[in-house]
Write a protein that holds these residues in place. Structure first.
Motif, PDB file in Angstrom:
ATOM      1  N   GLU A 180      20.898  37.650 -13.088  1.00 24.98           N
ATOM      2  CA  GLU A 180      21.172  39.080 -12.917  1.00 24.98           C
ATOM      3  C   GLU A 180      21.841  39.395 -11.590  1.00 24.98           C
ATOM      4  O   GLU A 180      22.668  40.314 -11.498  1.00 24.98           O
ATOM      5  N   THR A 181      21.477  38.661 -10.542  1.00 27.85           N
ATOM      6  CA  THR A 181      22.024  38.969  -9.219  1.00 27.85           C
ATOM      7  C   THR A 181      23.360  38.296  -8.964  1.00 27.85           C
ATOM      8  O   THR A 181      23.985  38.547  -7.936  1.00 27.85           O
ATOM      9  N   ALA A 182      23.809  37.432  -9.861  1.00 22.82           N
ATOM     10  CA  ALA A 182      25.057  36.704  -9.673  1.00 22.82           C
ATOM     11  C   ALA A 182      26.241  37.646  -9.789  1.00 22.82           C
ATOM     12  O   ALA A 182      26.193  38.698 -10.442  1.00 22.82           O
ATOM     13  N   LYS A 183      27.353  37.262  -9.202  1.00 21.23           N
ATOM     14  CA  LYS A 183      28.541  38.112  -9.145  1.00 21.23           C
ATOM     15  C   LYS A 183      29.114  38.384 -10.528  1.00 21.23           C
ATOM     16  O   LYS A 183      29.478  39.504 -10.851  1.00 21.23           O
ATOM     17  N   ILE A 184      29.192  37.364 -11.357  1.00 19.36           N
ATOM     18  CA  ILE A 184      29.759  37.528 -12.699  1.00 19.36           C
ATOM     19  C   ILE A 184      28.860  38.399 -13.559  1.00 19.36           C
ATOM     20  O   ILE A 184      29.343  39.189 -14.378  1.00 19.36           O
ATOM     21  N   CYS A 185      27.550  38.293 -13.348  1.00 16.28           N
ATOM     22  CA  CYS A 185      26.610  38.993 -14.223  1.00 16.28           C
ATOM     23  C   CYS A 185      26.253  40.390 -13.738  1.00 16.28           C
ATOM     24  O   CYS A 185      25.578  41.136 -14.466  1.00 16.28           O
ATOM     25  N   SER A 186      26.673  40.753 -12.560  1.00 16.90           N
ATOM     26  CA  SER A 186      26.263  42.051 -12.024  1.00 16.90           C
ATOM     27  C   SER A 186      27.434  42.994 -11.782  1.00 16.90           C
ATOM     28  O   SER A 186      27.251  44.041 -11.151  1.00 16.90           O
ATOM     29  N   ASN A 187      28.623  42.648 -12.250  1.00 15.20           N
ATOM     30  CA  ASN A 187      29.795  43.500 -12.064  1.00 15.20           C
ATOM     31  C   ASN A 187      29.759  44.645 -13.074  1.00 15.20           C
ATOM     32  O   ASN A 187      29.860  44.423 -14.275  1.00 15.20           O
ATOM     33  N   PRO A 188      29.609  45.908 -12.614  1.00 17.96           N
ATOM     34  CA  PRO A 188      29.496  47.021 -13.569  1.00 17.96           C
ATOM     35  C   PRO A 188      30.790  47.306 -14.316  1.00 17.96           C
ATOM     36  O   PRO A 188      30.773  47.880 -15.401  1.00 17.96           O
ATOM     37  N   SER A 189      31.933  46.934 -13.748  1.00 21.24           N
ATOM     38  CA  SER A 189      33.214  47.195 -14.410  1.00 21.24           C
ATOM     39  C   SER A 189      33.422  46.283 -15.609  1.00 21.24           C
ATOM     40  O   SER A 189      34.095  46.656 -16.578  1.00 21.24           O
ATOM     41  N   PHE A 190      32.865  45.085 -15.516  1.00 20.49           N
ATOM     42  CA  PHE A 190      32.989  44.125 -16.608  1.00 20.49           C
ATOM     43  C   PHE A 190      31.606  43.590 -16.943  1.00 20.49           C
ATOM     44  O   PHE A 190      31.159  42.588 -16.391  1.00 20.49           O
ATOM     45  N   PRO A 191      30.892  44.246 -17.825  1.00 20.97           N
ATOM     46  CA  PRO A 191      29.501  43.858 -18.144  1.00 20.97           C
ATOM     47  C   PRO A 191      29.456  42.584 -18.981  1.00 20.97           C
ATOM     48  O   PRO A 191      29.298  42.618 -20.206  1.00 20.97           O
ATOM     49  N   LEU A 192      29.585  41.465 -18.288  1.00 16.40           N
ATOM     50  CA  LEU A 192      29.594  40.190 -18.995  1.00 16.40           C
ATOM     51  C   LEU A 192      28.198  39.643 -19.250  1.00 16.40           C
ATOM     52  O   LEU A 192      28.034  38.692 -20.026  1.00 16.40           O
ATOM     53  N   ALA A 193      27.194  40.200 -18.602  1.00 16.34           N
ATOM     54  CA  ALA A 193      25.841  39.653 -18.742  1.00 16.34           C
ATOM     55  C   ALA A 193      25.370  39.698 -20.190  1.00 16.34           C
ATOM     56  O   ALA A 193      24.825  38.714 -20.718  1.00 16.34           O
ATOM     57  N   SER A 194      25.556  40.856 -20.841  1.00 16.29           N
ATOM     58  CA  SER A 194      25.102  40.980 -22.218  1.00 16.29           C
ATOM     59  C   SER A 194      25.869  40.041 -23.138  1.00 16.29           C
ATOM     60  O   SER A 194      25.320  39.508 -24.112  1.00 16.29           O
ATOM     61  N   ILE A 195      27.145  39.834 -22.823  1.00 17.59           N
ATOM     62  CA  ILE A 195      27.956  38.937 -23.649  1.00 17.59           C
ATOM     63  C   ILE A 195      27.487  37.503 -23.484  1.00 17.59           C
ATOM     64  O   ILE A 195      27.311  36.764 -24.450  1.00 17.59           O
ATOM     65  N   ILE A 196      27.266  37.096 -22.235  1.00 18.67           N
ATOM     66  CA  ILE A 196      26.824  35.718 -21.984  1.00 18.67           C
ATOM     67  C   ILE A 196      25.455  35.466 -22.597  1.00 18.67           C
ATOM     68  O   ILE A 196      25.202  34.416 -23.202  1.00 18.67           O
ATOM     69  N   ASN A 197      24.571  36.442 -22.478  1.00 23.65           N
ATOM     70  CA  ASN A 197      23.223  36.277 -23.039  1.00 23.65           C
ATOM     71  C   ASN A 197      23.243  36.224 -24.565  1.00 23.65           C
ATOM     72  O   ASN A 197      22.303  35.722 -25.193  1.00 23.65           O
ATOM     73  N   SER A 198      24.309  36.781 -25.178  1.00 22.48           N
ATOM     74  CA  SER A 198      24.373  36.782 -26.643  1.00 22.48           C
ATOM     75  C   SER A 198      25.044  35.541 -27.209  1.00 22.48           C
ATOM     76  O   SER A 198      25.077  35.366 -28.430  1.00 22.48           O
ATOM     77  N   ILE A 199      25.600  34.693 -26.337  1.00 17.60           N
ATOM     78  CA  ILE A 199      26.265  33.487 -26.835  1.00 17.60           C
ATOM     79  C   ILE A 199      25.242  32.592 -27.523  1.00 17.60           C
ATOM     80  O   ILE A 199      24.176  32.294 -26.977  1.00 17.60           O
ATOM     81  N   GLY A 200      25.583  32.184 -28.730  1.00 20.28           N
ATOM     82  CA  GLY A 200      24.677  31.317 -29.483  1.00 20.28           C
ATOM     83  C   GLY A 200      25.427  30.546 -30.540  1.00 20.28           C
ATOM     84  O   GLY A 200      26.650  30.453 -30.527  1.00 20.28           O
ATOM     85  N   GLY A 201      24.681  29.990 -31.453  1.00 17.49           N
ATOM     86  CA  GLY A 201      25.309  29.208 -32.522  1.00 17.49           C
ATOM     87  C   GLY A 201      25.469  27.752 -32.129  1.00 17.49           C
ATOM     88  O   GLY A 201      24.727  27.216 -31.299  1.00 17.49           O
ATOM     89  N   SER A 202      26.453  27.116 -32.712  1.00 17.19           N
ATOM     90  CA  SER A 202      26.690  25.694 -32.453  1.00 17.19           C
ATOM     91  C   SER A 202      27.693  25.520 -31.327  1.00 17.19           C
ATOM     92  O   SER A 202      28.463  26.420 -31.003  1.00 17.19           O
ATOM     93  N   LEU A 203      27.665  24.334 -30.730  1.00 15.64           N
ATOM     94  CA  LEU A 203      28.527  24.003 -29.592  1.00 15.64           C
ATOM     95  C   LEU A 203      29.342  22.754 -29.910  1.00 15.64           C
ATOM     96  O   LEU A 203      28.796  21.755 -30.389  1.00 15.64           O
ATOM     97  N   ASP A 204      30.645  22.845 -29.647  1.00 17.70           N
ATOM     98  CA  ASP A 204      31.515  21.674 -29.668  1.00 17.70           C
ATOM     99  C   ASP A 204      31.986  21.431 -28.242  1.00 17.70           C
ATOM    100  O   ASP A 204      32.530  22.338 -27.585  1.00 17.70           O
TER     101      ASP A 204
END
Length: 958
Positions: free
Chosen positions: A212-236
């Motif tokens: 939450e305190t990281a720069k990428i995850c706390s930027n209000p202009s680009f709310p990437l935290a919710s996107i990153i937390n929603s990443i799931g499924g399979s990985l290649d």
């Protein structure tokens, strides 16, 4: 604060601090909990243990780096793990046959635990968060034998992965993956580093957690935290192998998940300058090489994957069903051809008693012609209702009033009378045609035999008044007879005998000289009117019927042509030992024609005035009080008497049937009810399809218009959308090109309405004559229409537009696109055929088809977003074929497609499916669902409705 992912509850090597959110130094030989935290002001550890490097000192450097550390462990160097290979041997955990000497493995393939570090390359992330973006990680194939090798022990989980993303040395988010396995792949990351092959690390379960305190995850202009937390499924996680001769070599990798690819592109997140380094024992290396050799041997054995086996099974089952159906059809055909032939050349006559016919007085004139509730009913005569006094029910006309007569076997019989006398109605009843109203009375055969149930040919054939309906203008005289012979002569008659029957029929009716002439129609001149009339008789006679009923067979002919037609009929009615019984209606016969008859029946207002041989007509006129003047045509004189009506005649003749003939009841479904076919389905399908192809060959305008028109319009559309880009305008044009293709299919399908309506009258007449069933006609018409006029133009359209627009170039995407478009074209064409079959009025059918086109355009999702529709009409999208077609091709083309543009100076690259769903209402991964709905729902459903519409609506009701 503890980590949200279970694999990070106890920090893996290289991570430490609160929640495993800080990088640590030292090496993998040092217990993770004892490793020194990296300085917060540096992007990487300032110093690592000898032989190790990287942001968090996890990666061994050089072949001897692991051996150096192992030696230090064995000597008890301060701060490192206390276990050693020697201790392992003393505890019985290793023996002299196992070589636990460690070496540094710099390949991406995980043998036990493999450590990695890569630079992240992504234009949008680099623009938003400038700096050094690095990913570190561990791939665990098998938990190492820590005791035997001297490695520091930690809570490793087999077939798992641990990944951490750092920005300028500060951890931003971390991920874990489960159920992982390595395999070789031909899908290389980068050709320059793939000459030694590529390893694919695939995991079925992948999840991430943002700090939450990281720069990428706390930027209000680009709310990437919710996107990153929603990443799931399979990985290649594919990586190219490193040059085996370079122990310090680097490689290229990429991360790919369905959610991640929506933001970074279909190729996944690019990882560059990847370094791998893990300490592996010689024993583990040897085991891995041995397993790899056995796996290659298994792959070379020719075994098939489950997907390939399933695909082959489905293909085989479909092919088997088709072949079984085809084989069964040919079996029935051969079975019919082997039936014993019945050689009964004796003629058969027809008797009718007290025929009454009540017709509805008002027929519906709406576009949906109402089928009367009362079908034709052949009932036994009821003596309680006198023929002349039977009252008309309300709303009905009493057209036939108790008509009784007969036609002896092998005789020529005329039914004459003025217009409205009931001549055509009477012969329709005798022929078994369906009537609008109610028919009562009794019909029976006349013959020297007791029964005719086993007779192999059709007993009654009918020649109607209108030749233009019976005879296709594009065929020659011989071809028309051959078509009729193939469908009206039983299967057990060999081909050479059918040819002989055709030749004999041509000769009998004087048509041999024009056998190869086109019949012609209103657009192209063909044979003369008299020749057409004789050809109509030939088409009916080629099936060798026992009784021929001809309605107004001389209407519209000159005296000479009429004489030739009646003379031909006279020759056919040559007696009981092989002649054909002829019953013909005549409007105004000449005296020569009148005298050729064996029996004449004079009708007036639905009643019989005269019934007897022509020689008794003079006596009839004299008894009626109006003798025939010398030199006058007696037929004209009788018609004048009939015009006055039966109430003025006092000398009606009674009909007495001869006693030397056997009467046998005529079945209710006799004659040409449409179901009385004498050939099998396969034969009918073959004949009808062959005629359709002949029509295409002779009248090329329709097919050429569809194919050439599709090509010209497709080139124009392709030029308008030529080579679309990946920016916002290009995305709109890409979807727009697919939408325009669906519109082109919708409008071109209007020709299906005209095509079926054009064949409607001919089909109804031939069906009424018993040449084929409605099922075989629908199957043949669909084969011709869907293949030649729908599939070929649609495939041509897609081939032109697809490559001009610059849609996806892979073969699988291209053929999936074609499949959807062809199925969609079939669905819309069959729907329009239903309209043409059900609605007799062509203009009304086209109007409703046009309205349905507008409905499809509006509900497809391009003009208006399906998600923004009011709920009261939103459900309608599920019953519109264009919605499924456009959604399927959009999923085919947009899935994984990158939107690349620049907004406010910031480069944006993301998956178009993120906003395609909101913009149009399309769902991701809906291709196969939409294909199934179109093929199994609409296509099969509409085909069934078409069969019902043809069976119910396309039949003669007189």
């Amino acid at each position: 604060m503890s980590s949200t992912l279970p694999f990070f509850r106890q920090c893996p090597p290289g991570l430490g601090g609160n929640g495993c959110e800080e990088a640590t130094c030292n090496s993998t030989f040092v217990d993770p909990t004892l490793r020194i935290l990296k300085s917060a002001n540096s992007t990487a550890c300032s110093k690592c243990d000898d032989g190790f490097g990287g942001l968090n000192c996890n990666i061994c450097k050089g072949l001897d780096s692991c051996d150096i550390r192992q030696t230090q462990v064995n000597r008890g160097v301060k701060g490192v793990a206390k276990s050693s290979s020697a201790q392992g041997q003393s505890n019985g955990l290793a023996n002299y046959s196992i070589n636990n000497t460690l070496t540094c493995n710099n390949q991406p393939r995980a043998i036990t635990a493999s450590y990695l570090q890569c630079d992240v390359e992504q234009a949008t992330l680099s623009a938003l968060f400038p700096g050094n973006l690095t990913i570190t990680g561990i791939k665990v194939a098998n938990v190492p034998n820590f005791t035997a090798t001297g490695m520091a022990e930690w809570d490793a989980v087999s077939n798992s992965s641990y990944l951490s993303v750092f920005l300028d040395g500060v951890e931003q988010f971390y991920c874990q993956a489960e159920n992982c396995a390595s395999s070789n792949t031909t899908d290389h990351v980068q050709s320059s580093t793939a000459q030694w092959g590529t390893d694919l690390w695939h995991c079925s379960s992948f999840s991430c957690s943002c700090i939450e305190t990281a720069k990428i995850c706390s930027n209000p202009s680009f709310p990437l935290a919710s996107i990153i937390n929603s990443i799931g499924g399979s990985l290649d996680f594919p990586c190219d192998f490193v040059d085996p001769n370079n122990p310090f070599g680097q490689t290229q990798c990429k991360l790919s998940t369905a959610e991640l690819n929506k933001f970074v592109g279909p190729d996944g997140l690019a990882l560059r300058q990847c370094s791998y380094g893990s300490c592996v024992s010689q024993y583990d290396l040897e085991q891995d090489w041995q397993n790899s050799f056995l796996q290659r041997q298994s792959e070379q054995s020719g075994s098939l994957s489950n997907g390939v086996i399933a695909g082959l099974a489905i293909l085989g089952a479909s092919l088997a069903v088709f072949l079984v159906t085809l084989a069964f059809g040919y079996y029935l055909r051969r079975k019919a051809s082997l039936l014993q032939r019945i050689d009964d050349r004796s003629a058969i006559g027809l008797a009718w008693k007290e025929i009454h016919y009540h017709a509805d007085s008002a027929k519906s004139t709406t576009f949906m012609h109402k089928v009367p509730r009362e079908r034709i009913q052949l009932k036994e005569y009821n003596s309680e209702h006198p023929s002349n006094l039977l009252p008309s029910s309300r709303g009905q006309y009493h057209i036939l009033r108790g008509i009784t007569s007969y036609a002896l076997p092998g005789t020529l019989n005329f039914i004459i009378g003025p217009s409205g006398a009931g001549k055509s109605s009477l012969v329709d009843v005798l022929a078994g045609r369906e009537k609008v109203g109610t028919v009562t009375g009794k019909l029976s055969w006349l013959s020297k035999n007791e029964s005719h149930n086993g007779f192999e040919h059709r007993l009654i054939a009918v020649v109607d008044q209108d030749d233009s309906i019976n005879l296709p203008g594009f065929m020659t005289v011989r071809e028309a007879l051959q078509f009729a012979a193939e469908l009206s002569v039983p299967e057990n008659v060999p081909k050479h005998e059918r040819v002989r029957i055709v030749d004999e029929t041509l000769q009998k009716l004087g048509l041999s000289q024009i056998a190869n002439h086109r019949i012609g129609d209103a657009r192209s001149r063909g044979i003369s009117g008299g020749e057409r009339r004789r050809l109509s008789l030939a088409v009916a006679l080629v099936g060798q019927p026992k009784i021929l009923i001809a309605d107004e067979c001389t209407s519209g002919l000159d005296a000479f042509s009429a004489q030739k037609v009646i003379t031909a009929l006279r020759d056919l009615a040559c007696g009981i030992n092989g002649g054909t019984t002829i019953i013909a209606t005549l409007h105004q016969p000449s005296s020569q024609i009148f005298d050729l008859a064996d029996r004449v029946i004079l009708l007036s207002r639905g009643q019989t005035l005269f019934d007897g041989p022509p020689s008794a007509s003079l006596d009839f006129c004299e008894k009626s009080g109006v003798p025939v003047p010398r030199g006058h045509n007696v037929a004209d004189h009788m018609l004048a008497l009939a015009f006055e009506g039966p109430e003025h005649q006092k000398h009606l003749r009674d009909t007495v049937l001869p006693d030397d003939f056997v009467q046998s009841a005529l079945p209710i479904n006799h004659g040409s009810r449409g179901s009385q076919t004498v050939t099998t389905f396969i034969t009918q399908l073959h004949a009808l399809t062959a005629r359709s192809l002949l029509m295409t060959k002779r009248e090329k305008t329709g097919a050429i218009a569809h194919i050439l028109g599709s090509a010209i319009v497709s080139v124009f559309i392709g030029a308008c959308f030529f080579k679309v880009k990946l920016d916002l305008g290009g995305f709109q044009n890409r979807v727009g090109s697919m939408f325009v293709m669906t519109i082109l299919i919708l409008f071109s399908s209007l020709s299906a309405v005209v095509g079926l309506a054009k064949m409607r009258l001919l089909m109804m007449r031939e069906r009424a004559n018993g040449l084929y069933s409605p099922w075989s006609w629908v199957a043949a018409h669909l084969t011709y229409e869907l293949v030649l006029l729908r599939a070929i133009p649609t495939i041509l359209m897609v081939c032109i537009i697809y490559w001009m627009v610059g849609l996806r170039s892979s073969a699988s995407d291209f053929f999936q696109f074609i499949l959807i478009m062809v199925v969609f074209a079939w669905v819309i064409a069959i729907y329009n055929m239903i309209l043409a079959a059900y609605i007799e009025d062509l203009s009304t059918a086209i109007l409703l088809a046009a309205v349905y086109i507008l409905f499809n355009i509006f509900m497809a999702g391009f003009v208006m977003s399906l998600n923004s529709m009011p709920s009261v009409v939103k459900w309608l999208r599920w019953i519109v074929p264009s919605k499924y077609a456009l959604e399927a091709v959009a999923d085919n083309q947009l899935q994984g497609l990158q939107f690349i543009d620049t907004f406010a100076g910031v480069p944006v690259r993301t998956d178009v499916s993120l906003f395609a769903n909101k913009l149009f209402g399309f769902e991701d991964g809906a291709y196969y669902r939409d294909l199934i709905v179109l093929a199994c729902g609409f296509l099969i459903g509409f085909s069934f409705l078409l069969f019902l519409a043809v069976w119910w609506r396309m039949r003669e009701l007189r």
